[in-house]
Write an enzyme that holds these catalytic residues in place. Structure first.
Site, PDB file in Angstrom:
ATOM      1  N   ASP A   1      33.658  10.437   4.168  1.00 63.51           N
ATOM      2  CA  ASP A   1      32.764   9.347   3.762  1.00 63.51           C
ATOM      3  C   ASP A   1      33.006   8.059   4.535  1.00 63.51           C
ATOM      4  O   ASP A   1      32.744   6.963   4.025  1.00 63.51           O
ATOM      5  CB  ASP A   1      32.885   9.050   2.252  1.00 63.51           C
ATOM      6  CG  ASP A   1      32.691  10.288   1.416  1.00 63.51           C
ATOM      7  OD1 ASP A   1      31.794  11.068   1.736  1.00 63.51           O
ATOM      8  OD2 ASP A   1      33.449  10.469   0.445  1.00 63.51           O
TER       9      ASP A   1
ATOM     10  N   LYS B   1      30.573   8.509   9.368  1.00 62.73           N
ATOM     11  CA  LYS B   1      30.422   9.271  10.619  1.00 62.73           C
ATOM     12  C   LYS B   1      28.951   9.515  10.950  1.00 62.73           C
ATOM     13  O   LYS B   1      28.562   9.520  12.103  1.00 62.73           O
ATOM     14  CB  LYS B   1      31.118  10.639  10.509  1.00 62.73           C
ATOM     15  CG  LYS B   1      32.599  10.551  10.305  1.00 62.73           C
ATOM     16  CD  LYS B   1      33.199  11.920  10.098  1.00 62.73           C
ATOM     17  CE  LYS B   1      32.822  12.567   8.779  1.00 62.73           C
ATOM     18  NZ  LYS B   1      33.342  11.930   7.577  1.00 62.73           N
TER      19      LYS B   1
ATOM     20  N   GLY C   1      28.053  15.015   3.164  1.00 63.79           N
ATOM     21  CA  GLY C   1      26.846  14.251   2.858  1.00 63.79           C
ATOM     22  C   GLY C   1      26.795  13.071   3.797  1.00 63.79           C
ATOM     23  O   GLY C   1      27.560  12.129   3.645  1.00 63.79           O
ATOM     24  N   HIS C   2      25.954  13.146   4.808  1.00 64.62           N
ATOM     25  CA  HIS C   2      25.870  12.054   5.765  1.00 64.62           C
ATOM     26  C   HIS C   2      24.562  11.297   5.540  1.00 64.62           C
ATOM     27  O   HIS C   2      23.489  11.826   5.765  1.00 64.62           O
ATOM     28  CB  HIS C   2      25.944  12.591   7.199  1.00 64.62           C
ATOM     29  CG  HIS C   2      27.284  13.198   7.512  1.00 64.62           C
ATOM     30  ND1 HIS C   2      27.532  13.963   8.614  1.00 64.62           N
ATOM     31  CD2 HIS C   2      28.458  13.127   6.849  1.00 64.62           C
ATOM     32  CE1 HIS C   2      28.801  14.342   8.611  1.00 64.62           C
ATOM     33  NE2 HIS C   2      29.368  13.851   7.548  1.00 64.62           N
TER      34      HIS C   2
ATOM     35  N   GLN D   1      33.859  15.648   6.668  1.00 67.37           N
ATOM     36  CA  GLN D   1      35.098  15.299   5.972  1.00 67.37           C
ATOM     37  C   GLN D   1      36.001  14.467   6.910  1.00 67.37           C
ATOM     38  O   GLN D   1      35.498  13.853   7.831  1.00 67.37           O
ATOM     39  CB  GLN D   1      35.833  16.531   5.438  1.00 67.37           C
ATOM     40  CG  GLN D   1      35.085  17.263   4.330  1.00 67.37           C
ATOM     41  CD  GLN D   1      34.039  18.235   4.830  1.00 67.37           C
ATOM     42  OE1 GLN D   1      34.280  19.005   5.744  1.00 67.37           O
ATOM     43  NE2 GLN D   1      32.868  18.226   4.240  1.00 67.37           N
TER      44      GLN D   1
END
Ligand code: IMP
Length: 436
Positions: free
Chosen positions: A13, A16, A40-41, A236
Site C-alpha cells: 500500500d 506503487k 489493490g492499486h 505488496q
C-alpha cells in the site's frame, strides 16, 4: 532506460500503482510478477473514455479513479501493454471483470497478455483459506492467495496453459477438488462445488482471454533486447515477501527484486532502475509485528488524513511512523537505486515527526532489522523527532518549493539510506508530484 522495477519497500500500500502508472506513460509494457487479487492499486487518472460526440465538443479530460487488482496500472495508458507474469495467481472471474472495467474507460481494446505459466486461483481456494483459519490468524485478504500458491508449491496447481487443453484442465480440476473435499469433507460450501460445472464455467469464461495467453518470457526479453521500456510493478512489499518478510505474517509470493526473475522470467541483471516505494510514514494491514505502530490519537490522525483504508478489503490500516531500520533492510535486499516517497502531504499537520533509526531490544540498540520474528516482536522503536512544517504542500511541484523542514525530512531519509529520493508525492492526483 529500458527496464524499471517499482517495488514496495514496506508492508504494501505504498503507492506503487501511482508510480507505475506515471512511469508507464511512455512504456511499451507494464508487468505484474507476483500476487493476485490481494493487491489493490488505486490510480487517479485524468482521462476517461469519451464518446465521439463528446470528443468533437472538446470534452476529453475528466478525472477518474480505477482500482487495479490483477491488471498492471500502466495498462490504463492507450499504448502500454499489460502483462500478467507467471509468478501471479489469477482468478479468472476477477480477470474478466477487470478487463471489462478497463474496456469501459479506455478508447481502445486493452492490450493485455497472460503467462501460460501463471497459476489459476479457483473458487475453492478462498473457501480453503477460510477453513484453514488463515484470515483470522494472519489477517489475510481472504482471496485464497495462500491455498493457490500452496497448490503450486505442492505441484498440483492448475496453470493458464492447462486452460488450452480442455481434457487436462477438467482432469486436474476434478482431482484437486476431490482432494480438497476429502481433506475438508464436512464443510458444506466446499462439498457444494461440482467439478464438472466449475470446469464448464471456467472454460467458457476463458474463451474471452485465451488468445491473450502467450509466451510472455519471450515477449518481455525480446522487448528489452529491442530497447523498449518495460515497467515491473511489484505487488505488496518487502516486509510481506514470503522469504524476507515478517514470516509467517506475510503473503505467499516474492515481492522483492528476485520476484521479477522468478515471476516474469526476466533476469534482475537487466533491470536498470530499482525504485523503492515508501510512504512518508508506515502502514500495515493484517496481523504481525509493526514496531513503529502509533496506537494513539496520532495514529488515528494519520489514518484519517491518509485515508488509510484497504483498496481490496476496505479494512482500516494500522498506522505509524517511518521505520528506517526496516527501510534500510528493504533497500539492502532490493538494491534500490532510488526512492519514491509517497503521501508526504499527510505529515503536514504534525509539529514533530518521529522517525526510527534503531530499535531497542533488551538493553541493546539494534540498527539492523532483526533476523528472527521473536526478536522483532520484542523491539521498541528508538525515535528521533524531526521538526514538522505545518503548512500545505500539496501545490508544490519543485523540491525547492517545499518548506525547509519538509526538505530536511527528505534529506534525512536519503542520508540514512544512502539512496536518492527521485519522486515525492504530495497528493493523490496523478499530477501531485515533485520530481527531484
Ligand atoms: P494474503 O496475501 O491475502 O495471503 O495476505 C497475507 C498478508 O499480506 C496479510 O497481512 C494481508 O493484509 C497482506 N496483504 C496482501 N496483499 C496486500 C496488499 O496489496 N497491501 C497490503 N497488504 C497486503
Amino acid at each position: 532506460m529500458a527496464a524499471i522495477a517499482v517495488l514496495g519497500a514496506q508492508w504494501g500500500d505504498e503507492g506503487k500503482g501511482k508510480v507505475a502508472h506515471l512511469l508507464s506513460e511512455d512504456a511499451e509494457f507494464c508487468v505484474r510478477f507476483n500476487g493476485g487479487t490481494n493487491a489493490g492499486h488505486r490510480v487517479i487518472f485524468t482521462k476517461i473514455k469519451v464518446s465521439a460526440a463528446e470528443r468533437r465538443g472538446g470534452a476529453v479530460t475528466e478525472e477518474g479513479e480505477f482500482k487495479f487488482h490483477l491488471v498492471p496500472s500502466g495498462a490504463l495508458h492507450e499504448h502500454c501493454t499489460g502483462v500478467l507474469g507467471n509468478g501471479m495467481v489469477i482468478d479468472p472471474r476477477a480477470l474478466i471483470n477487470e478487463i471489462e472495467a478497463l474496456r469501459s474507460i479506455k478508447d481502445e481494446e486493452p492490450q493485455l497478455f497472460i503467462s501460460p505459466r501463471a497459476h489459476l486461483l479457483l473458487p475453492y481456494h478462498p473457501i480453503i483459506e477460510e477453513l484453514a483459519g488463515a484470515a483470522s490468524e494472519i489477517g489475510t485478504t481472504s482471496k485464497g492467495i495462500g491455498p493457490a500458491y500452496g497448490d503450486k508449491i505442492q505441484r498440483h496447481g492448475i496453470t493458464m496453459a492447462d486452460l488450452l487443453f480442455e481434457d487436462v484442465f477438467r482432469e486436474k480440476l476434478r482431482r484437486n477438488l476431490e482432494r480438497e473435499k476429502q481433506l475438508w469433507g464436512r464443510d458444506s460450501t466446499l462439498s457444494k462445488l461440482k467439478a464438472d460445472a466449475l470446469a464448464d464455467e471456467i472454460l467458457e469464461l476463458s474463451g474471452s482471454f485465451r488468445e491473450r495467453i502467450v509466451d510472455t518470457v519471450k515477449l518481455l526479453n525480446q522487448a528489452l533486447d529491442e530497447g523498449k521500456k518495460v515497467i515491473f510493478e511489484g505487488a505488496q512489499g518487502c516486509l510481506l515477501d514470503i522469504d524476507f518478510g515478517t514470516y509467517p505474517y506475510v503473503t505467499s509470493s516474492s515481492a522483492t527484486i528476485g520476484g521479477i526473475g522468478v515471476g516474469a522470467g526476466v533476469s534482475p541483471r537487466r533491470i536498470e532502475k530499482i525504485i523503492g516505494v515508501t510512504k512518508a510514514y508506515t502502514t500495515r494491514v493484517g496481523s504481525g509485528p509493526f514496531p513503529t505502530e502509533a496506537r494513539d490519537a496520532l495514529g488515528e490522525r494519520l489514518q484519517l488524513k491518509g485515508q488509510e483504508f484497504g483498496t481490496t478489503t476496505g479494512r482500516p490500516r494500522r498506522c505509524g511512523w517511518l521505520d528506517l531500520v526496516a527501510l534500510k533492510y528493504a533497500s539492502q535486499i532490493n538494491g534500490f537505486t532510488e526512492l519514491a516517497v509517497m503521501k508526504l502531504d499527510v505529515l503536514s499537520e504534525f509539529s514533530e515527526i518521529p522517525v526510527t533509526i534503531s530499535y531497542r531490544y533488551k538493553n541493546e540498540l539494534l540498527e539492523d532489522f532483526p533476523m528472527a520474528l521473536p526478536i522483532l516482536e520484542r523491539c521498541e522503536p528508538a525515535y528521533e523527532k524531526l521538526p514538522g512544517w505545518q503548512e500545505d504542500i500539496s501545490h508544490c511541484r519543485e523540491f525547492s518549493e517545499l518548506p525547509t523542514n519538509a526538505q530536511r525530512y527528505i534529506r534525512f531519509i536519503e542520508e540514512q539510506l544512502g539512496v536518492p529520493v527521485s519522486l515525492i508525492s504530495v497528493g493523490p492526483a496523478n499530477t501531485d508530484n515533485i520530481f527531484k
